[in-house]
Scaffold this active site. Structure first.
Site, short mmCIF file in Angstrom:
data_model
loop_
_atom_site.label_atom_id
_atom_site.label_comp_id
_atom_site.label_asym_id
_atom_site.label_seq_id
_atom_site.Cartn_x
_atom_site.Cartn_y
_atom_site.Cartn_z
N ASP A 62 0.88 -1.17 0.00
CA ASP A 62 0.00 0.00 0.00
C ASP A 62 0.92 1.22 0.00
O ASP A 62 1.64 1.46 0.98
CB ASP A 62 -0.88 -0.02 1.26
N SER A 141 -1.86 14.62 -13.72
CA SER A 141 -3.06 14.49 -14.54
C SER A 141 -3.31 15.84 -15.19
O SER A 141 -2.91 16.88 -14.64
CB SER A 141 -4.25 14.13 -13.64
N TYR A 154 -9.33 14.69 -5.95
CA TYR A 154 -8.42 14.23 -7.01
C TYR A 154 -7.68 15.42 -7.64
O TYR A 154 -6.46 15.40 -7.79
CB TYR A 154 -9.22 13.48 -8.07
N LYS A 158 -3.67 15.96 -7.49
CA LYS A 158 -2.80 15.94 -8.68
C LYS A 158 -2.09 17.28 -8.86
O LYS A 158 -0.98 17.34 -9.36
CB LYS A 158 -3.62 15.55 -9.91
P1 NAI Z 1 -5.91 1.85 -12.82
O1 NAI Z 1 -7.03 1.90 -11.86
O2 NAI Z 1 -5.96 0.96 -14.00
O3 NAI Z 1 -4.55 1.52 -12.03
C1 NAI Z 1 -4.26 2.01 -10.76
C2 NAI Z 1 -3.49 0.94 -10.01
O4 NAI Z 1 -3.07 1.48 -8.74
C3 NAI Z 1 -4.33 -0.30 -9.71
O5 NAI Z 1 -3.64 -1.47 -10.14
C4 NAI Z 1 -4.52 -0.27 -8.22
O6 NAI Z 1 -4.61 -1.55 -7.62
C5 NAI Z 1 -3.27 0.47 -7.77
N1 NAI Z 1 -3.43 1.09 -6.44
C6 NAI Z 1 -4.51 1.78 -5.99
N2 NAI Z 1 -4.30 2.14 -4.72
C7 NAI Z 1 -3.08 1.67 -4.36
C8 NAI Z 1 -2.32 1.70 -3.17
N3 NAI Z 1 -2.79 2.30 -2.06
N4 NAI Z 1 -1.10 1.12 -3.15
C9 NAI Z 1 -0.62 0.50 -4.26
N5 NAI Z 1 -1.30 0.41 -5.41
C10 NAI Z 1 -2.52 1.00 -5.46
O7 NAI Z 1 -5.70 3.36 -13.26
P2 NAI Z 1 -4.76 4.04 -14.36
O8 NAI Z 1 -5.62 4.75 -15.28
O9 NAI Z 1 -3.73 3.11 -14.86
O10 NAI Z 1 -4.07 5.14 -13.42
C11 NAI Z 1 -2.69 5.24 -13.16
C12 NAI Z 1 -2.38 6.67 -12.77
O11 NAI Z 1 -2.69 7.53 -13.87
C13 NAI Z 1 -3.17 7.20 -11.59
O12 NAI Z 1 -2.32 7.97 -10.77
C14 NAI Z 1 -4.22 8.06 -12.24
O13 NAI Z 1 -4.67 9.06 -11.38
C15 NAI Z 1 -3.45 8.62 -13.41
N6 NAI Z 1 -4.26 9.15 -14.50
C16 NAI Z 1 -5.09 8.33 -15.22
C17 NAI Z 1 -5.86 8.85 -16.24
C18 NAI Z 1 -6.80 8.01 -17.03
O14 NAI Z 1 -7.55 8.58 -17.85
N7 NAI Z 1 -6.80 6.70 -16.91
C19 NAI Z 1 -5.81 10.29 -16.57
C20 NAI Z 1 -4.89 11.04 -15.78
C21 NAI Z 1 -4.15 10.48 -14.77
#
Ligand code: NAI
Length: 252
Positions: A62, A141, A154, A158
């Site tokens: 975490d 973001s 959020y 960010k």
């Molecule tokens: P996702 O939901 O597919 O992946 C996020 C991952 O972080 C998941 O595997 C989850 O289990 C893990 N996670 C969550 N809380 C955690 C914790 N406390 N400790 C360890 N791992 C944890 O989301 P995505 O889209 O791949 O997001 C990745 C990053 O990109 C995030 O920071 C998100 O805010 C950012 N982002 C995403 C956008 C989008 O459109 N998908 C746009 C802008 C930013």
């Protein structure tokens, strides 16, 4: 191979952007620690990388916990002989206004999105500095730069990521450590579907709306991964404190 002799930590490595980036870093020669709250999913990504002939381990953690971050850094350094790349990418979103947001939810979003990056810096900078430097990339973001609706915690978190990146770059540049943020627009991952569900909207309609930008489509995780590979590599050796926007146009 642009990342030979690199040892990387990727948080949120089991998610959309994290998995694509862990794979891309490994394919360029980095040894990669795939870190995620979901340990089984992290192990699956690490196994996928190893099956492709590259080097990876999985670490369940975490990222909001200091003890977990210390363990991630120690485990990775012990497995690979050091750590010189970190992709702080784990993140969560709550699609609520200030009025709708509980203090607990606010703190959780800041714990995962912001405290994690401070904790990682606290524990990994000494390791990187002792080895002559490194590259830290933080996932901000578009909404960390311009704001957005119904996502108060959020957007605030960010924005903090973008400015903490600059502060870390100033403090640790003299130690040879570069710190940059990559700022995606809408990217085709589980997070977008989760947002649709939080807002009570149809996922397909929500995704179609996300394509309303100059390039007329959402981003794909590998397109964020390419930017991170560049920031992790020595090709970006004079880039630090920057906020790289990867959004198909339209944010700034
Ligand atoms: P996702 O939901 O597919 O992946 C996020 C991952 O972080 C998941 O595997 C989850 O289990 C893990 N996670 C969550 N809380 C955690 C914790 N406390 N400790 C360890 N791992 C944890 O989301 P995505 O889209 O791949 O997001 C990745 C990053 O990109 C995030 O920071 C998100 O805010 C950012 N982002 C995403 C956008 C989008 O459109 N998908 C746009 C802008 C930013």
């Amino acid at each position: 191979m642009r990342l030979e002799h690199k040892q990387a930590i990727v948080t949120g490595g089991a998610g959309g952007i994290g998995r694509a980036t862990a794979k891309a870093l490994a394919a360029e020669g980095a040894a990669v620690a795939v870190v995620d709250l979901n340990g089984e999913a992290a192990e699956a990504v690490a196994a996928e990388i190893r099956d492709a002939g590259f080097t990876a381990i999985a670490v369940q953690a975490d990222v909001s916990s200091e003890a977990d971050i210390e363990r991630v850094v120690e485990t990775t350094a012990a497995a690979f002989g050091g750590v010189n790349v970190v992709f702080n990418n784990a993140g969560i979103i709550r699609r609520t206004t200030a009025i709708e947001t509980s203090v607990e939810e606010w703190d959780r979003v800041f714990g995962v999105n912001v405290r994690s990056i401070f904790l990682m810096a606290k524990h990994v900078v000494p390791v990187m500095a002792a080895a002559g430097g490194g590259s830290i990339v933080n996932t901000g973001s578009g909404w960390g730069l311009k704001g957005g609706g119904q996502a108060i915690s959020y957007c605030a978190s960010k924005g903090a990521v973008v400015n903490m990146t600059r502060a870390l770059a100033i403090d640790h540049g003299p130690q040879g450590i570069r710190v940059n943020s990559v700022n995606p627009g809408d990217v085709n991952t589980g997070m977008l579907r989760d947002e649709a569900s939080q807002l009570g909207q149809d996922a397909d309609a929500f995704l179609a709306e996300a394509a309303d930008r100059p390039l007329r489509r959402m981003g794909e995780p590998r397109e964020i991964a390419s930017a991170v590979v560049w920031l992790a590599s020595d090709e970006s050796s004079y880039v630090t404190g920057s906020a790289l926007v990867v959004d198909g146009g339209g944010i700034a």
